[in-house]
Motif scaffolding. Sequence first.
Motif, PDB file in Angstrom:
ATOM      1  N   GLY A  93     -43.560  15.846  94.865  1.00  0.00           N
ATOM      2  CA  GLY A  93     -42.537  15.484  93.893  1.00  0.00           C
ATOM      3  C   GLY A  93     -43.015  14.597  92.776  1.00  0.00           C
ATOM      4  O   GLY A  93     -42.199  14.082  92.009  1.00  0.00           O
ATOM      5  N   SER A  94     -44.326  14.414  92.622  1.00  0.00           N
ATOM      6  CA  SER A  94     -44.860  13.486  91.626  1.00  0.00           C
ATOM      7  C   SER A  94     -44.702  13.985  90.201  1.00  0.00           C
ATOM      8  O   SER A  94     -44.845  13.204  89.254  1.00  0.00           O
ATOM      9  N   THR A  95     -44.431  15.270  90.015  1.00  0.00           N
ATOM     10  CA  THR A  95     -44.224  15.807  88.668  1.00  0.00           C
ATOM     11  C   THR A  95     -42.822  16.385  88.505  1.00  0.00           C
ATOM     12  O   THR A  95     -42.580  17.188  87.597  1.00  0.00           O
ATOM     13  N   THR A  96     -41.908  15.987  89.361  1.00  0.00           N
ATOM     14  CA  THR A  96     -40.525  16.450  89.255  1.00  0.00           C
ATOM     15  C   THR A  96     -39.786  15.597  88.234  1.00  0.00           C
ATOM     16  O   THR A  96     -39.385  14.471  88.519  1.00  0.00           O
ATOM     17  N   LEU A  97     -39.634  16.116  87.041  1.00  0.00           N
ATOM     18  CA  LEU A  97     -38.846  15.453  86.018  1.00  0.00           C
ATOM     19  C   LEU A  97     -37.379  15.833  86.191  1.00  0.00           C
ATOM     20  O   LEU A  97     -37.034  16.719  86.966  1.00  0.00           O
ATOM     21  N   LEU A  98     -36.505  15.180  85.460  1.00  0.00           N
ATOM     22  CA  LEU A  98     -35.070  15.419  85.610  1.00  0.00           C
ATOM     23  C   LEU A  98     -34.704  16.873  85.357  1.00  0.00           C
ATOM     24  O   LEU A  98     -33.881  17.442  86.069  1.00  0.00           O
ATOM     25  N   VAL A  99     -35.320  17.476  84.340  1.00  0.00           N
ATOM     26  CA  VAL A  99     -34.968  18.850  84.006  1.00  0.00           C
ATOM     27  C   VAL A  99     -35.332  19.792  85.146  1.00  0.00           C
ATOM     28  O   VAL A  99     -34.631  20.786  85.399  1.00  0.00           O
ATOM     29  N   TYR A 100     -36.414  19.499  85.882  1.00  0.00           N
ATOM     30  CA  TYR A 100     -36.794  20.358  87.009  1.00  0.00           C
ATOM     31  C   TYR A 100     -35.988  20.005  88.249  1.00  0.00           C
ATOM     32  O   TYR A 100     -35.689  20.884  89.064  1.00  0.00           O
ATOM     33  N   LYS A 101     -35.613  18.755  88.407  1.00  0.00           N
ATOM     34  CA  LYS A 101     -34.770  18.374  89.537  1.00  0.00           C
ATOM     35  C   LYS A 101     -33.392  19.031  89.431  1.00  0.00           C
ATOM     36  O   LYS A 101     -32.804  19.435  90.439  1.00  0.00           O
ATOM     37  N   ILE A 102     -32.884  19.133  88.207  1.00  0.00           N
ATOM     38  CA  ILE A 102     -31.604  19.813  88.007  1.00  0.00           C
ATOM     39  C   ILE A 102     -31.700  21.266  88.457  1.00  0.00           C
ATOM     40  O   ILE A 102     -30.810  21.790  89.135  1.00  0.00           O
ATOM     41  N   TYR A 103     -32.790  21.917  88.097  1.00  0.00           N
ATOM     42  CA  TYR A 103     -32.992  23.315  88.505  1.00  0.00           C
ATOM     43  C   TYR A 103     -33.121  23.423  90.024  1.00  0.00           C
ATOM     44  O   TYR A 103     -32.503  24.296  90.641  1.00  0.00           O
ATOM     45  N   SER A 104     -33.905  22.539  90.616  1.00  0.00           N
ATOM     46  CA  SER A 104     -34.107  22.595  92.068  1.00  0.00           C
ATOM     47  C   SER A 104     -32.807  22.354  92.826  1.00  0.00           C
ATOM     48  O   SER A 104     -32.484  23.068  93.786  1.00  0.00           O
ATOM     49  N   ASP A 105     -32.035  21.361  92.400  1.00  0.00           N
ATOM     50  CA  ASP A 105     -30.782  21.057  93.091  1.00  0.00           C
ATOM     51  C   ASP A 105     -29.763  22.170  92.901  1.00  0.00           C
ATOM     52  O   ASP A 105     -29.009  22.492  93.823  1.00  0.00           O
ATOM     53  N   GLY A 106     -29.728  22.773  91.707  1.00  0.00           N
ATOM     54  CA  GLY A 106     -28.711  23.776  91.424  1.00  0.00           C
ATOM     55  C   GLY A 106     -29.035  25.144  91.957  1.00  0.00           C
ATOM     56  O   GLY A 106     -28.161  25.822  92.532  1.00  0.00           O
ATOM     57  N   PHE A 107     -30.299  25.594  91.809  1.00  0.00           N
ATOM     58  CA  PHE A 107     -30.649  26.969  92.152  1.00  0.00           C
ATOM     59  C   PHE A 107     -31.367  27.090  93.495  1.00  0.00           C
ATOM     60  O   PHE A 107     -31.433  28.187  94.049  1.00  0.00           O
TER      61      PHE A 107
END
Length: 296
Positions: A244-258
């Motif tokens: 998770g060291s490169t999980t930015l907010l925009v990618y976290k949104i994708y991961s949580d949603g999809f």
Amino acid sequence: MTSESSLFSHRWLPLLLVAPLMLLIVLFFYVPVFQAFYWSFFLERPFGGGSMFVGWQNFARVLSDPEFWEAGRRTIIFMVTASSLSVLIPLILAVAADRKIRMSLPARNVLVWPKAVAGASIGVVFTFIFNPFVGILAPLNAAFPGIWAPGINGTDAFITLISAHVWGGIPFNFVILLAGLQSIPRTMHQAAAMDGAGPWRRIFDVQLPLIAPQLFLTLVLEFTESVTSAFALIDTITKGGPGGSTTLLVYKIYSDGFTGYDLSGASTQTAILMVFVIILTAAQFFLLGRRVNYDR
């Protein structure tokens, strides 16, 4: 001055010409943003079947999540670092091209080419370039095993993301800054040189103040672009890892949603991110925009 009636035969023609673009903006920007803000106040079921109004509970849940704040911290670091380099490097290249040093003319064409490469393609290319075994750092890794390991080292992976983003941002900023430099009258350079100003003095006292509007434009665009456009690079290079060291907010949104099917949580984070971008842009205009002189 040419009147509007001489340009368009009918007063509604300009609106008809921009209508397709406005329709696309409404459908693919304003409608999703409105839907995200709407879902942030509801508990949405992942596969449909209704929703339940929960008010500010989604915001309380997201803001109490340590992973959200950690992703936000990484986003700010990426935004400041990548945006600064994405403006500084093109500025140096533009100054060099404006001085017409050797090979500057063909270099102008070469530096624009990356603009035609999609973000996902840039990610694939940089995955190969920074590969620890076959990439450009492979000889260094062979001499010092483990010194470069983006697959298991979060810092190395973060550096790879920043490098890919900066490379992709060079063409547009280079063109804007070079256009600003070339619009400066040569007489100003000659006058400064006659007053005894050397090359470096002319850069800081003549060129940079006169291209302040272009610098301001590139900074505003880069800061907002770095927040939203990093998704393609993360998805193709690191998938948010390692650890998770490169999980930015925009990618976290994708991961949580999809991936996690947390539509309400992803929508809430989208709303927070949107408000953050608006505040950031407004702060830039308030702190920097009013100091920019558009009159030469």
